[in-house]
Scaffold this motif. Structure first.
Motif, short mmCIF file in Angstrom:
data_model
loop_
_atom_site.label_atom_id
_atom_site.label_comp_id
_atom_site.label_asym_id
_atom_site.label_seq_id
_atom_site.Cartn_x
_atom_site.Cartn_y
_atom_site.Cartn_z
N LYS A 16 41.02 37.63 45.04
CA LYS A 16 39.96 37.33 46.00
C LYS A 16 38.73 36.75 45.28
N GLU A 20 37.07 33.00 45.78
CA GLU A 20 35.65 32.78 46.03
C GLU A 20 35.07 31.83 44.99
N SER A 112 33.51 48.17 41.17
CA SER A 112 32.35 47.62 41.86
C SER A 112 32.52 46.14 42.22
N GLU A 114 34.99 44.63 43.58
CA GLU A 114 35.67 44.35 44.84
C GLU A 114 35.28 45.32 45.96
N ASN A 116 33.67 46.87 49.15
CA ASN A 116 33.23 46.35 50.45
C ASN A 116 33.37 47.50 51.45
N ILE A 118 32.47 48.06 54.39
CA ILE A 118 32.84 47.70 55.76
C ILE A 118 34.36 47.63 55.90
N GLU A 119 35.03 47.22 54.81
CA GLU A 119 36.50 47.14 54.81
C GLU A 119 37.14 48.42 54.27
N SER A 123 32.99 51.54 45.87
CA SER A 123 32.89 51.43 44.41
C SER A 123 33.07 52.79 43.75
#
Length: 158
Positions: A16, A20, A112, A114, A116, A118-119, A123
């Motif tokens: 990912k 990006e 840290s 990756e 997130n 909200i998902e 971390s």
């Protein structure tokens, strides 16, 4: 010699970050350069807010590119085959219930790079993860969070 910080992450997390990075280099960077070219045509650069805005965005993009390159270069991949479900480790998905009568929550503890929330990816440096790491199913854990102390029971480790 200074040792660079290592960034633990899953293979999917590293992929990912690479995606990006590629997008920033191939798409966003070019868009910002084009914005700067257009803004230069507006005249006096000392009073040109479009130019200033585009230059600020360029600085942000270049900083993010540098950060991503460092994270990818210093990535330490967590292998799923090494996941231990006897106690909470980096890479585990943990379901817990806040006491006395809270809802169940499930998070995967990641590096840290990756994270997130909200998902559902927290971390390993977060207060909740720090409180859960090394603990086993059934343990009651007190966790100091910025919002105050909370107690949880670990229900499942995957």
């Amino acid at each position: 010699m200074i040792t660079e910080k290592k960034f633990p992450m899953t293979a999917a997390g590293k992929l990912k970050l690479k995606e990006e990075l590629e997008h920033l280099k191939m798409v966003t960077r070019r868009e910002v350069v084009e914005r700067i070219k257009i803004a230069r045509d507006f005249g006096d650069l000392s009073e040109n807010s479009e130019y200033d805005s585009a230059k600020e965005e360029q600085s942000f993009v270049e900083g993010r590119i540098s950060t991503l390159e460092k994270m990818i270069r210093n990535a330490v991949i967590i292998k799923e085959s090494e996941f231990n479900t006897d106690e909470v480790h980096l890479g585990n998905t943990v379901t817990f219930k806040e006491l006395p009568d809270g809802d169940e929550e499930t998070y995967t503890i990641v590096g840290s790079a990756e994270a997130n929330p909200i998902e559902g990816l927290i971390s390993n440096d977060s207060p909740i993860a720090k409180g859960l790491l090394g603990r086993a199913k059934g343990d009651v854990v007190s966790i100091n969070t910025p919002g105050g102390e909370m107690s949880v029971t670990i229900l499942e480790i995957k």
